[in-house]
Design an enzyme around this catalytic site. Structure first.
Site, short mmCIF file in Angstrom:
data_model
loop_
_atom_site.label_atom_id
_atom_site.label_comp_id
_atom_site.label_asym_id
_atom_site.label_seq_id
_atom_site.Cartn_x
_atom_site.Cartn_y
_atom_site.Cartn_z
N GLY A 1 0.83 -1.20 0.00
CA GLY A 1 0.00 0.00 0.00
C GLY A 1 0.86 1.24 0.00
O GLY A 1 2.00 1.24 -0.48
N CYS A 2 0.35 2.32 0.55
CA CYS A 2 1.08 3.58 0.59
C CYS A 2 2.41 3.41 1.32
O CYS A 2 2.46 2.87 2.43
CB CYS A 2 0.24 4.64 1.29
SG CYS A 2 1.06 6.24 1.48
N PHE A 3 3.48 3.87 0.72
CA PHE A 3 4.80 3.65 1.33
C PHE A 3 4.99 4.42 2.62
O PHE A 3 5.86 4.09 3.42
CB PHE A 3 5.96 3.89 0.36
CG PHE A 3 5.94 5.15 -0.48
CD1 PHE A 3 5.21 6.27 -0.13
CD2 PHE A 3 6.68 5.18 -1.66
CE1 PHE A 3 5.22 7.42 -0.92
CE2 PHE A 3 6.70 6.33 -2.47
CZ PHE A 3 5.97 7.45 -2.09
#
Length: 214
Positions: free
Chosen positions: A44-46
């Site tokens: 997902g979002c880093f």
């Protein structure tokens, strides 16, 4: 309530894009210091992945970036389009004498939903896919065994869709993405998405925590 609902749905897709300077650069597997190892995960979002693994004892550094695509030195805007083939990832340098690759994988499975294809929460697109980029045949073997174990555990109702693919290149994300959570604790995405994730992580993996300097 309407305002709160809107804040919760604020995702890293809406991050300010005023800084478009390409800070990307390719890193090789062998750049880590002797005795250390490297893991590369997409979950997902880093920002989320970075924040979790920064808090793991034995992890020396976590760098947010892009991997798995065809475009050289991509920008954040290009990756967000979904057209580059890259995933948002965190590249983790760790001391295997303090934390093993197997332990990092256990944390990986339990700090995102590995059963949702190309999506984590409200972040949707191939750039948010669940993926393990292995750096060696040994990592591949360990990752495949860990995935099979996680699938058999019964902790998820649906089968795990995480990709296990060879590492090729990593491109460091723009500077404003690095150490993001620690520098933006009260930004809505950090408050409503990352902070609850970290609390769950700390509760489950309290024995693997370290202090983080902000």
């Amino acid at each position: 309530m309407v305002l709160l609902f809107a804040l919760i749905f604020f995702s890293c897709n809406t991050e300010s894009k005023t800084n478009t300077t390409n800070m990307s650069d390719s890193l090789s597997v062998n750049e880590s210091k002797s005795g250390l190892d490297t893991a590369t995960f997409g979950a997902g979002c880093f920002w989320c992945v970075e924040a979790v693994f920064q808090r793991v004892n034995g992890v020396l550094s976590v760098v947010s970036g892009y991997a798995g695509g065809e475009v050289e030195k991509p920008t954040y805007e290009q990756v967000c389009s979904g057209a580059t083939g890259h995933a948002e990832v965190a590249q983790i340098t760790f001391n295997p004498n303090e934390v093993s690759y197997e332990e990092l994988l256990e944390i990986f499975w339990h700090t995102h939903n590995p059963t949702t294809l190309n999506r984590q929460g409200n972040d949707e697109g191939t750039q948010y896919r669940s993926v393990i980029f292995y750096h060696s045949n040994e990592q591949k073997k360990i990752a495949e065994a860990s995935k099979a174990k996680a699938n058999a555990s019964g902790e998820w109702r649906e089968p795990i869709v995480t990709e296990i693919v060879p590492y090729t290149k990593f491109f460091k994300a723009e500077s404003y993405h690095q150490n993001y959570y620690n520098q933006h604790l009260y930004q809505p995405y950090c408050s409503f998405v990352i902070s609850p994730k970290l609390e769950k992580f700390k509760s489950k993996f309290s024995d693997k925590l370290k202090d983080v300097k902000k």
